[in-house]
Enzyme design. Structure first.
Site, mmCIF file in Angstrom:
data_model
loop_
_atom_site.group_PDB
_atom_site.id
_atom_site.type_symbol
_atom_site.label_atom_id
_atom_site.label_comp_id
_atom_site.label_asym_id
_atom_site.label_seq_id
_atom_site.Cartn_x
_atom_site.Cartn_y
_atom_site.Cartn_z
ATOM 1 C CE1 TYR A 183 34.778 58.024 43.554
ATOM 2 C CE2 TYR A 183 36.041 55.985 43.512
ATOM 3 C CZ TYR A 183 34.833 56.651 43.388
ATOM 4 O OH TYR A 183 33.692 55.939 43.097
HETATM 5 N N1 NAP Z 1 30.686 53.058 37.932
HETATM 6 C C1 NAP Z 1 31.476 52.450 38.811
HETATM 7 O O1 NAP Z 1 32.279 51.563 38.494
HETATM 8 C C2 NAP Z 1 31.382 52.842 40.262
HETATM 9 C C3 NAP Z 1 32.056 52.039 41.196
HETATM 10 C C4 NAP Z 1 31.982 52.385 42.538
HETATM 11 C C5 NAP Z 1 31.251 53.471 42.928
HETATM 12 N N2 NAP Z 1 30.618 54.246 42.014
HETATM 13 C C6 NAP Z 1 29.859 55.391 42.475
HETATM 14 O O2 NAP Z 1 28.578 55.324 41.897
HETATM 15 C C7 NAP Z 1 28.069 56.646 41.671
HETATM 16 C C8 NAP Z 1 27.645 56.795 40.224
HETATM 17 O O3 NAP Z 1 28.723 56.439 39.392
HETATM 18 P P1 NAP Z 1 28.523 56.388 37.797
HETATM 19 O O4 NAP Z 1 29.672 55.636 37.267
HETATM 20 O O5 NAP Z 1 27.130 55.995 37.490
HETATM 21 O O6 NAP Z 1 28.720 57.949 37.471
HETATM 22 P P2 NAP Z 1 28.663 58.760 36.090
HETATM 23 O O7 NAP Z 1 28.171 57.917 34.967
HETATM 24 O O8 NAP Z 1 29.997 59.437 35.963
HETATM 25 O O9 NAP Z 1 27.572 59.854 36.453
HETATM 26 C C9 NAP Z 1 27.827 60.785 37.454
HETATM 27 C C10 NAP Z 1 26.577 61.565 37.726
HETATM 28 O O10 NAP Z 1 26.864 62.555 38.732
HETATM 29 C C11 NAP Z 1 26.507 63.839 38.244
HETATM 30 N N3 NAP Z 1 27.404 64.823 38.786
HETATM 31 C C12 NAP Z 1 28.758 64.771 38.846
HETATM 32 N N4 NAP Z 1 29.255 65.900 39.393
HETATM 33 C C13 NAP Z 1 28.185 66.677 39.690
HETATM 34 C C14 NAP Z 1 28.033 67.958 40.269
HETATM 35 N N5 NAP Z 1 29.077 68.705 40.655
HETATM 36 N N6 NAP Z 1 26.794 68.453 40.436
HETATM 37 C C15 NAP Z 1 25.719 67.728 40.066
HETATM 38 N N7 NAP Z 1 25.780 66.511 39.498
HETATM 39 C C16 NAP Z 1 27.010 66.005 39.311
HETATM 40 C C17 NAP Z 1 26.590 63.721 36.735
HETATM 41 O O11 NAP Z 1 25.785 64.719 36.167
HETATM 42 P P3 NAP Z 1 25.871 65.142 34.609
HETATM 43 O O12 NAP Z 1 26.218 63.910 33.827
HETATM 44 O O13 NAP Z 1 24.500 65.653 34.322
HETATM 45 O O14 NAP Z 1 26.938 66.158 34.488
HETATM 46 C C18 NAP Z 1 26.073 62.313 36.507
HETATM 47 O O15 NAP Z 1 24.655 62.295 36.536
HETATM 48 C C19 NAP Z 1 29.165 57.595 42.123
HETATM 49 O O16 NAP Z 1 28.933 57.957 43.463
HETATM 50 C C20 NAP Z 1 30.418 56.733 42.029
HETATM 51 O O17 NAP Z 1 31.440 57.188 42.895
HETATM 52 C C21 NAP Z 1 30.681 53.937 40.683
#
Ligand code: NAP
Length: 248
Positions: A154
């Site tokens: 990741y």
């Molecule tokens: N949350 C954290 O602590 C954190 C920290 C650092 C960085 N980030 C980054 O922030 C971003 C968002 O994180 P989050 O925690 O909000 O994520 P999340 O709640 O897991 O949501 C992920 C989103 O990406 C979509 N997605 C995943 N795989 C996909 C694919 N193959 N094709 C199309 N859509 C896809 C999902 O779609 P569906 O749900 O519709 O399937 C969902 O809308 C990511 O880039 C993550 O790496 C998050």
């Protein structure tokens, strides 16, 4: 702060940070293409934006490579017009000891975290440049900046996205397309709540000077800053939104 009439494509906008970003950009007047895999949650996100007086449509997409990326851009343009703002937010996290990682999981992580943003930018940035400018924000992570056991796949995928951010700033900045990234720390989202559980997430948040987890809206605000004209001289930056975790 106004993004009035600008068309924004937000990937992963059916959940967490992406959804909060779609809402924030719509509040600022952007016409938002909400993209994700889950049509039901996509429809809910669109309904919420419209109920608040905003403009949004859903473009469902299961993204894994160039063809899906290009198809999503075509769909977005058919719905709301040429894309002015792209937020590369959709991602998955693959964790585990290096020797335990299955090749399919490695490929899936690099596909959505690196390959898809690469081909989305290839599909939108030349058009932005031809129309006089645009903005791209990539969503990275704090763990792209330091080593943690179990995060190799990741974290390295996001480190690639950070270098792409700088490469694209070099390539597209001279054509008035600003490209930046935000690097969040632990943030409360559907994804992290499912993957870590609230307790482990809170423990991660407690390591930073802010001593807490971020809300998705706070990361969306940082993305909103990078999108807006206030950040007009910010190119190729990786902006930490991590409660100070990478600073100390
Ligand atoms: N949350 C954290 O602590 C954190 C920290 C650092 C960085 N980030 C980054 O922030 C971003 C968002 O994180 P989050 O925690 O909000 O994520 P999340 O709640 O897991 O949501 C992920 C989103 O990406 C979509 N997605 C995943 N795989 C996909 C694919 N193959 N094709 C199309 N859509 C896809 C999902 O779609 P569906 O749900 O519709 O399937 C969902 O809308 C990511 O880039 C993550 O790496 C998050």
């Amino acid at each position: 702060m106004s993004l009035s009439g600008k068309v924004a494509l937000v990937t992963g906008a059916t959940s967490g940070i992406g959804r909060a970003t779609a809402e924030l950009l719509a509040e600022r007047g952007a016409h938002v293409v909400v993209s994700g895999r889950d049509a039901e949650r996509g429809a809910e996100a669109v309904r919420q934006i419209r109920d608040a007086g905003g403009v949004a449509d859903f473009a469902g997409a299961e993204l894994s490579g160039a063809a899906d990326a290009r198809a999503l851009v075509r769909a977005a343009e058919e719905l709301l017009g040429p894309v002015d703002i792209l937020v590369n937010n959709a991602a998955i996290a693959v964790f585990g000891a290096t020797a335990s990682i299955a090749e399919d999981d490695f490929d899936a992580c690099y596909a959505i975290n690196v390959k898809v943003p690469f081909f989305l930018v290839g599909a939108v940035a030349p058009g932005m440049a031809a129309r006089g400018g645009g903005v791209i924000v990539n969503v990275s992570t704090m763990v792209a900046s330091f080593g943690t056991a179990g995060s190799a796949v990741y974290a390295s995928s996001k480190a690639a996205l950070e270098l792409l951010t700088k490469s694209w700033a070099a390539e597209f900045g001279p054509h008035k397309v600003r490209v930046n990234a935000v690097a969040p720390g632990p943030t409360r989202t559907e994804g992290t709540t499912g993957q870590y559980g609230a307790e482990r997430l809170a423990a991660l948040g407690a390591q930073a000077p802010a001593r807490r987890v971020a809300e998705a809206r706070e990361i969306a605000e940082t993305i909103g800053f990078l999108v807006g004209d206030q950040a007009g001289f910010v190119h190729g930056a990786i902006l930490p939104a991590d409660g100070g975790r990478t600073a100390v």
